[in-house]
Structures are given as structure tokens and as C-alpha cells.
Design a protein around this motif. Structure first.
Motif, mmCIF file in Angstrom:
data_model
loop_
_atom_site.group_PDB
_atom_site.id
_atom_site.type_symbol
_atom_site.label_atom_id
_atom_site.label_comp_id
_atom_site.label_asym_id
_atom_site.label_seq_id
_atom_site.Cartn_x
_atom_site.Cartn_y
_atom_site.Cartn_z
ATOM 1 N N MET A 1 3.795 -11.254 -0.076
ATOM 2 C CA MET A 1 2.804 -11.174 -1.148
ATOM 3 C C MET A 1 3.463 -10.883 -2.488
ATOM 4 N N LYS B 1 -11.266 -7.878 -3.978
ATOM 5 C CA LYS B 1 -11.726 -8.390 -2.673
ATOM 6 C C LYS B 1 -11.904 -7.272 -1.659
ATOM 7 N N ALA C 1 1.585 -10.896 -5.995
ATOM 8 C CA ALA C 1 0.159 -11.150 -5.771
ATOM 9 C C ALA C 1 -0.663 -10.073 -6.480
ATOM 10 N N ASN C 2 -1.924 -10.382 -6.756
ATOM 11 C CA ASN C 2 -2.806 -9.453 -7.459
ATOM 12 C C ASN C 2 -3.845 -8.891 -6.492
ATOM 13 N N ARG D 1 -0.938 -15.047 -5.223
ATOM 14 C CA ARG D 1 -2.374 -15.242 -4.988
ATOM 15 C C ARG D 1 -3.172 -14.108 -5.646
ATOM 16 N N ASP D 2 -4.439 -14.373 -5.937
ATOM 17 C CA ASP D 2 -5.314 -13.387 -6.576
ATOM 18 C C ASP D 2 -6.356 -12.891 -5.576
ATOM 19 N N PHE D 3 -6.199 -11.620 -5.158
ATOM 20 C CA PHE D 3 -7.138 -10.962 -4.261
ATOM 21 C C PHE D 3 -7.831 -9.805 -4.981
ATOM 22 N N TYR E 1 -4.080 -12.653 8.068
ATOM 23 C CA TYR E 1 -3.060 -13.201 7.184
ATOM 24 C C TYR E 1 -1.649 -12.949 7.726
ATOM 25 N N THR F 1 1.922 -15.009 6.819
ATOM 26 C CA THR F 1 1.586 -16.030 5.824
ATOM 27 C C THR F 1 2.283 -15.737 4.496
ATOM 28 N N ASP F 2 2.422 -16.763 3.672
ATOM 29 C CA ASP F 2 2.981 -16.606 2.335
ATOM 30 C C ASP F 2 1.823 -16.601 1.344
ATOM 31 N N LEU F 3 1.554 -15.440 0.771
ATOM 32 C CA LEU F 3 0.450 -15.263 -0.163
ATOM 33 C C LEU F 3 0.964 -14.933 -1.561
ATOM 34 N N SER F 4 2.187 -15.300 -1.827
ATOM 35 C CA SER F 4 2.801 -15.009 -3.124
ATOM 36 C C SER F 4 1.970 -15.577 -4.256
#
Length: 168
Positions: free
Chosen positions: A63, A51, A66-67, A46-48, A38, A41-44
Motif C-alpha cells: 500500500m 472508507k 496509499a491514502n 489507491r484512495d481509501f 485484499y 494485493t498491490d494497492l499502491s
């Protein structure tokens, strides 16, 4: 000779992996064959949550909010990443390489940062209730700031946040 940011980051990551190999440490980026990268990358937003992300690279990733609640982020590369106001409660960040990471306003309650490298990272207004920083390398200034409001006992490890930071 001039390098782009991506080329320079690749050189730094290669050096980290090489040094880790020389020291007998399993390089985090190669800890799993099916690891997703990752980096940058822009993972703003997002639900992780929940995981299994152990050994992944989030270098210079965004992020924001992000969760990552209860996510396994152990042995990840987080260099220059931003977890601004992200949810990392109950996340496992043990053994992470988290140099220059922004954790400002993040929920780090009951997170596990054991043996993590957290140099030049910021924790402004982060909720660290019950977080375990045992064996982590953190700048003295950040430790002094966190000790002002450190509280709680980690529900997983049983270690008090103040004790893990070495607060007086």
C-alpha cells in the motif's frame, strides 16, 4: 511436504482465527459478511480515505503511498503489509493484528492504534504526532525510537502520544 506462500499464509490465518475463537474474540476476518479480502494485493497509490474497512484482511498487501485518511481499519489483519509513505492520518487501527508491518515514512498523525498488535513492525521516519498507542503491543526498540520524537495529543481520544507509548 512443501507449501506455497499462499498456502502457508492461509494456514497461519486459519490458526489465528481458531485461536481467537477459543479466546472468545470475534475473529477480525469474519467481523462483517461483506468484507473484501485484499490479501497479497498491490494497492499502491489507491484512495481509501474515509472508507469503512473494519474486519478486512490486508495481509502481505503493498500500500505504498496509499491514502487511508480517516479510514476505519479497526480489527483488520495487516500482517506483513507495507504502508510505506502512506497517509493514515486520523485512521482507526484499533485492535488490528499488524505483525511485521512497514509504516516507514507514513503519516500516522492522530491515528488510533489502541489495543493493536504491532510486533516486529517498523515506524522509521513516520509522523506519529498525536497518535494513540494505548494498550498496543510494540517492540521495546520501536517504542524507544518513537519516544525520541513522540509529540502531540490525539484529537479524538485526548491521549498524549508520549503517554500512550509509556515514554519517560
Amino acid at each position: 511436504m512443501f507449501f506455497t506462500l499462499t498456502q502457508a499464509l492461509a494456514v497461519v490465518c486459519t490458526l489465528v482465527v481458531a485461536i481467537a475463537g477459543w479466546c472468545g474474540i470475534t475473529p477480525a476476518a469474519y467481523a462483517q459478511d461483506n468484507t473484501v479480502d485484499y490479501t497479497l494485493t498491490d494497492l499502491s497509490f489507491r484512495d481509501f480515505s474515509g472508507k469503512q474497512l473494519s474486519g478486512t484482511s490486508f495481509a502481505a498487501a503493498e500500500m505504498r503511498e496509499a491514502n487511508f485518511r480517516k479510514a476505519n481499519l479497526s480489527k483488520t489483519i495487516l500482517t506483513k503489509a507495507s504502508f510505506l509513505r502512506a497517509n493514515l492520518s486520523f485512521a482507526d487501527l484499533s485492535g488490528t493484528f499488524a505483525d511485521r508491518v512497514i509504516f516507514d515514512g507514513a503519516d500516522l498523525s492522530n491515528a488510533i492504534f489502541t489495543d493493536a498488535l504491532l510486533t516486529s513492525s517498523s515506524f522509521g521516519e513516520a509522523n506519529i504526532t498525536g497518535a494513540d498507542f494505548s494498550g498496543a503491543i510494540i517492540d521495546r526498540f520501536q517504542v524507544a525510537q518513537m519516544c525520541k520524537y513522540a509529540d502531540g495529543v490525539n484529537e479524538i481520544t485526548g491521549v498524549a502520544t508520549r503517554d500512550s507509548l509509556g515514554c519517560r
